[in-house]
Design an enzyme around this catalytic site. Structure first.
Site, short mmCIF file in Angstrom:
data_model
loop_
_atom_site.label_atom_id
_atom_site.label_comp_id
_atom_site.label_asym_id
_atom_site.label_seq_id
_atom_site.Cartn_x
_atom_site.Cartn_y
_atom_site.Cartn_z
CE LYS A 76 -51.09 -36.49 57.35
NZ LYS A 76 -50.05 -36.04 57.08
N GLY A 112 -49.21 -22.89 67.28
CA GLY A 112 -50.31 -22.11 66.56
C GLY A 112 -51.78 -21.88 67.97
CB ILE A 172 -45.69 -17.59 59.66
CG1 ILE A 172 -46.83 -18.69 58.68
CG2 ILE A 172 -44.90 -18.40 59.49
CD1 ILE A 172 -46.54 -18.55 56.46
CG ASP A 173 -50.35 -18.21 59.51
OD1 ASP A 173 -50.26 -17.49 58.89
OD2 ASP A 173 -52.09 -18.52 59.66
NE ARG A 216 -56.27 -21.48 58.45
CZ ARG A 216 -56.56 -21.93 57.43
NH1 ARG A 216 -55.48 -22.83 56.36
NH2 ARG A 216 -57.45 -22.65 57.48
NE ARG A 264 -45.29 -23.91 56.83
CZ ARG A 264 -46.56 -24.33 56.86
NH1 ARG A 264 -47.79 -24.21 56.35
NH2 ARG A 264 -46.30 -25.89 56.87
O1 F6P Z 1 -50.88 -21.29 59.41
C1 F6P Z 1 -50.60 -21.14 59.00
C2 F6P Z 1 -49.59 -21.46 57.19
O2 F6P Z 1 -49.10 -21.52 56.45
C3 F6P Z 1 -51.51 -20.18 57.15
O3 F6P Z 1 -50.66 -19.37 56.54
C4 F6P Z 1 -51.44 -21.73 55.66
O4 F6P Z 1 -53.18 -21.15 55.19
C5 F6P Z 1 -51.37 -22.90 55.48
O5 F6P Z 1 -51.04 -23.09 56.86
C6 F6P Z 1 -51.14 -23.69 55.36
O6 F6P Z 1 -50.64 -25.35 55.22
P1 F6P Z 1 -51.20 -26.26 54.71
O7 F6P Z 1 -49.03 -26.50 55.48
O8 F6P Z 1 -51.30 -27.63 55.80
O9 F6P Z 1 -50.86 -26.91 53.57
#
Ligand code: F6P
Length: 365
Positions: A77, A118, A142-143, A187, A292
């Site tokens: 953010k 990313g 990770i995606d 995602r 993650r």
């Molecule tokens: O892009 C990495 C990721 O872990 C996605 O797989 C998932 O949708 C998103 O980030 C989650 O984001 P946040 O940590 O903002 O909840």
């Protein structure tokens, strides 16, 4: 005088970020002509007043390659191009602080920036580079959703974690004759789900690229129960959607976070299967951020370490405006424009789709 380099880690964290930081800093220290610093929470550290940056000394980076997360923290953010600022009435507006950021980085005496992130972070890197900042990108996610590199570190670790969890869910599904749905991240790309389904031997794999039909899934489940194999394990990607339906997610509520928040489709599917007359008790597990966390796999540590070293070599050669890329088992680099031009969806002709289908995995289509 030593050249000062600033490292940033942006977006969601990812196992292997620390290994890049360590490798880059080690290579720079060994060269002797560089000093490496980190900005806390991506560019927020520089935009803060006073700045929040840290010199990456030998002590700071020692042994961190095995540690998940990022020692310089991260954020999703703080996009400097759309920086969230609160109005006096409590509402939020977005302002572009990119030029201010470039000026501040230069004023702090930095020669270049190592921008690890990313898709979103590489777009920021590209914008800063167009404003005259020396930027080298290193891809992370990770995606596995970036096209300009065959692999990103973090993906193998996420798949390993998901596969380990899947194995545990198989034994409990079998014991109770249940249908167990496991939701993974990714995602809009189904890579984590696809890899996990093959590694774990799932009966059903639901990914965003192949919209599913509830009737087809119920058929697959019920056929298996009729054959006496009374349990089913399903992997579903968080971005999966039914035919004609939409993705299961909500707009982020935090100012500055522009991503749709996925998560929860597994529960939705559970109730839909129950209503549609699926055999077996249905249960759902959402893995979430566990994918993650923790120690990167050896593969991811090696990839991240080699990318860190490659990034330093690019800095040394004054090769800016490019992102490190892993292609055909070797490291190269691509222009930042190419790095952000396309999203890496699972191609329906991909050999793993056919591997899955030919080993009995249903995609619910
Ligand atoms: O892009 C990495 C990721 O872990 C996605 O797989 C998932 O949708 C998103 O980030 C989650 O984001 P946040 O940590 O903002 O909840």
């Amino acid at each position: 005088m030593k050249k000062k380099i600033l490292i940033t880690t942006g977006g969601g964290d990812c196992p292997g970020l620390n290994a890049v930081i360590r490798a880059f800093t080690k290579a720079a220290r060994r060269n002797g002509n560089y000093e490496v610093w980190g900005s806390y929470e991506a560019y927020n550290g520089i935009l803060s007043d006073p700045v929040e940056i840290v010199k990456l000394t030998r002590e700071k980076i020692a042994g961190i390659h095995v540690k998940g997360g990022t020692i310089i923290r991260t954020t999703n953010k703080g996009n400097p191009l759309e920086f969230p600022v609160q109005n006096p009435d409590g509402t939020w507006k977005k302002i572009n602080r990119a030029q201010e950021l470039v000026d501040k980085i230069k004023a702090q005496g930095f020669h270049a920036v190592l921008n690890i992130g990313g898709d979103g972070s590489q777009k920021i890197g590209l914008a800063l580079s167009k404003l005259g900042l020396n930027v080298v990108g290193v891809p992370k996610t990770i995606d596995n959703d970036l096209t300009a590199t065959d692999r990103t570190f973090g993906f193998a670790t996420a798949v390993q974690i998901a596969s380990d969890c899947f194995d545990k869910l198989v034994t409990t599904a079998e014991s109770h004759h249940r249908v167990i749905i496991m939701e993974v991240m990714g995602r809009d790309a189904g890579w984590i789900a696809l890899y996990t389904a093959i590694a774990g031997g799932a009966e059903i794999c639901l990914i965003p690229e192949i919209p599913y039909s509830i009737d087809k899934i119920v058929d697959t489940i019920n056929r298996r129960y009729h054959k006496g194999r009374g349990f089913v394990n399903i992997v579903i990607s968080e971005g999966a959607r039914p035919k004609g339906g939409s993705v299961y997610g909500k707009k982020a509520v935090i100012a500055g976070d522009t991503h749709i928040k996925y998560g929860g489709i597994a529960n939705q599917l559970r109730y839909e299967l129950e209503e549609a007359g699926s055999k077996g008790q249905v249960r759902a597990t959402i893995l979430g951020h566990i994918q993650r966390g923790g120690t990167p796999t050896a593969f991811d540590r090696i990839l991240a370490t080699s990318m860190g070293v490659k990034a330093f070599e690019m800095m040394k050669d004054n090769t800016f405006g490019r992102m490190v890329s892993f292609q055909n088992h070797a490291l190269t680099s691509v222009p930042l424009e190419a790095a952000v031009s396309k999203y890496n969806f699972v191609d329906l002709d991909h050999y793993l789709i056919s591997t899955a289908r030919k080993t009995g995995v249903s995609f619910g289509d």
